[in-house]
Design a protein around this motif. Sequence first.
Motif, mmCIF file in Angstrom:
data_model
loop_
_atom_site.group_PDB
_atom_site.id
_atom_site.type_symbol
_atom_site.label_atom_id
_atom_site.label_comp_id
_atom_site.label_asym_id
_atom_site.label_seq_id
_atom_site.Cartn_x
_atom_site.Cartn_y
_atom_site.Cartn_z
ATOM 1 N N GLY A 78 0.803 -1.209 0.000
ATOM 2 C CA GLY A 78 0.000 0.000 0.000
ATOM 3 C C GLY A 78 0.838 1.261 0.000
ATOM 4 O O GLY A 78 2.025 1.252 0.339
ATOM 5 N N ASN A 86 -3.975 3.853 -0.054
ATOM 6 C CA ASN A 86 -4.382 3.032 -1.189
ATOM 7 C C ASN A 86 -3.705 1.676 -1.042
ATOM 8 O O ASN A 86 -2.477 1.580 -1.065
ATOM 9 C CB ASN A 86 -3.979 3.686 -2.510
ATOM 10 C CG ASN A 86 -4.739 4.976 -2.759
ATOM 11 O OD1 ASN A 86 -5.865 5.130 -2.312
ATOM 12 N ND2 ASN A 86 -4.124 5.907 -3.446
ATOM 13 N N LEU A 87 -4.505 0.644 -0.906
ATOM 14 C CA LEU A 87 -3.991 -0.681 -0.587
ATOM 15 C C LEU A 87 -4.368 -1.674 -1.687
ATOM 16 O O LEU A 87 -5.496 -1.662 -2.176
ATOM 17 C CB LEU A 87 -4.563 -1.127 0.759
ATOM 18 C CG LEU A 87 -4.054 -2.410 1.393
ATOM 19 C CD1 LEU A 87 -4.030 -2.263 2.915
ATOM 20 C CD2 LEU A 87 -4.922 -3.585 1.007
ATOM 21 N N LYS A 88 -3.418 -2.517 -2.052
ATOM 22 C CA LYS A 88 -3.649 -3.528 -3.085
ATOM 23 C C LYS A 88 -3.299 -4.902 -2.551
ATOM 24 O O LYS A 88 -2.159 -5.150 -2.137
ATOM 25 C CB LYS A 88 -2.810 -3.251 -4.333
ATOM 26 C CG LYS A 88 -3.029 -4.289 -5.439
ATOM 27 C CD LYS A 88 -2.306 -3.937 -6.716
ATOM 28 C CE LYS A 88 -2.609 -4.959 -7.809
ATOM 29 N NZ LYS A 88 -4.050 -5.048 -8.102
ATOM 30 N N ASP A 109 -8.730 -4.040 -4.225
ATOM 31 C CA ASP A 109 -8.079 -2.735 -4.113
ATOM 32 C C ASP A 109 -8.935 -1.906 -3.166
ATOM 33 O O ASP A 109 -10.156 -1.791 -3.357
ATOM 34 C CB ASP A 109 -7.990 -2.040 -5.472
ATOM 35 C CG ASP A 109 -7.075 -2.767 -6.438
ATOM 36 O OD1 ASP A 109 -5.927 -3.039 -6.075
ATOM 37 O OD2 ASP A 109 -7.518 -3.060 -7.567
ATOM 38 N N GLU A 111 -9.451 1.802 -0.998
ATOM 39 C CA GLU A 111 -9.136 3.213 -0.804
ATOM 40 C C GLU A 111 -9.678 3.615 0.562
ATOM 41 O O GLU A 111 -10.894 3.693 0.763
ATOM 42 C CB GLU A 111 -9.756 4.062 -1.918
ATOM 43 C CG GLU A 111 -9.185 3.758 -3.301
ATOM 44 C CD GLU A 111 -9.747 4.647 -4.390
ATOM 45 O OE1 GLU A 111 -10.630 5.488 -4.062
ATOM 46 O OE2 GLU A 111 -9.320 4.522 -5.547
#
Length: 294
Positions: A78, A86-88, A109, A111
Amino acid sequence: MKNLYLPFLLLLSSLNVCAQDYKGIWTGHLRAEVYDATVLNMQYILHVKDQNQNIINGKAYLYRNNPLKAEGALDFIGVIKGSELNLKELKILYSRIPADTSRFLCIKDLELTLSQDKGVDNLNGTFTGAGENTLPCYPGKAYLQRFNKDNQDDIPPQLLTTLLLDDRDPNVFMQTKLARPIVIEVTNNVIELEIGDYLREDGDIISVFHNRKPFIKNLPIVNKKSIHTLRLNRDTELHELILYAENLGRIPPNTSTLKVFDGTKEHQIQISSSKEVSAVVYLRYNPAQKNPSQ
């Protein structure tokens, strides 16, 4: 004196934002609705294992006991921008969902926005995603709180034990520790990767993984450069490359030169991997802003 005091306060405020610590456990739930009907309601736990300035990584856990037991875990990375995260999620580590259903674990994903309520840190926001089968998941909302004595009973004891034990272990990939990532800023989503030996050839072989998926398999490292084109998803800011040593060649460790060219700038780094540690590069996609007059 007042004129000096105000800039000083602004500087302190800026430093506080930059210094925000996201490391640790965040617990809460994910919820998705379609036409006012709940289609997803699962406990969601983020374990931020490492934070390097504004880059984080760790593991995400999902759990539900009723009405249908399901659980799973995923790796994530992230980017922090002030109070925004913002994390994936990258890869499903395990998934335990009854086989007699059409449900599947979603790679998301998220936010999220950091806020405080009554002295407790909260991360709330939205998520989208798709399964490993590329089928889209229902979008929804995420509600998380920093782990504390008041919400610790929300985590099942067995999962809490897993989290506490996991906190002592490094991030791993294919039974190797992951080195501290090197962060490279790129302005275009089409990237050229050039890989070659920077010393004499000694039989090194590597594989490259993009967001934990195979991108280049069993590449011999030789003096003649090998060139590969990587297309980044424009909707994702942070992309992970892992350079995994398939062997150590005749002279350990496994070494190579990686050049990253985004059409504007070229970055060159020396890579060293072993059977214990894999090298990690983060490509941070920040598209160039075009001049309106152009």
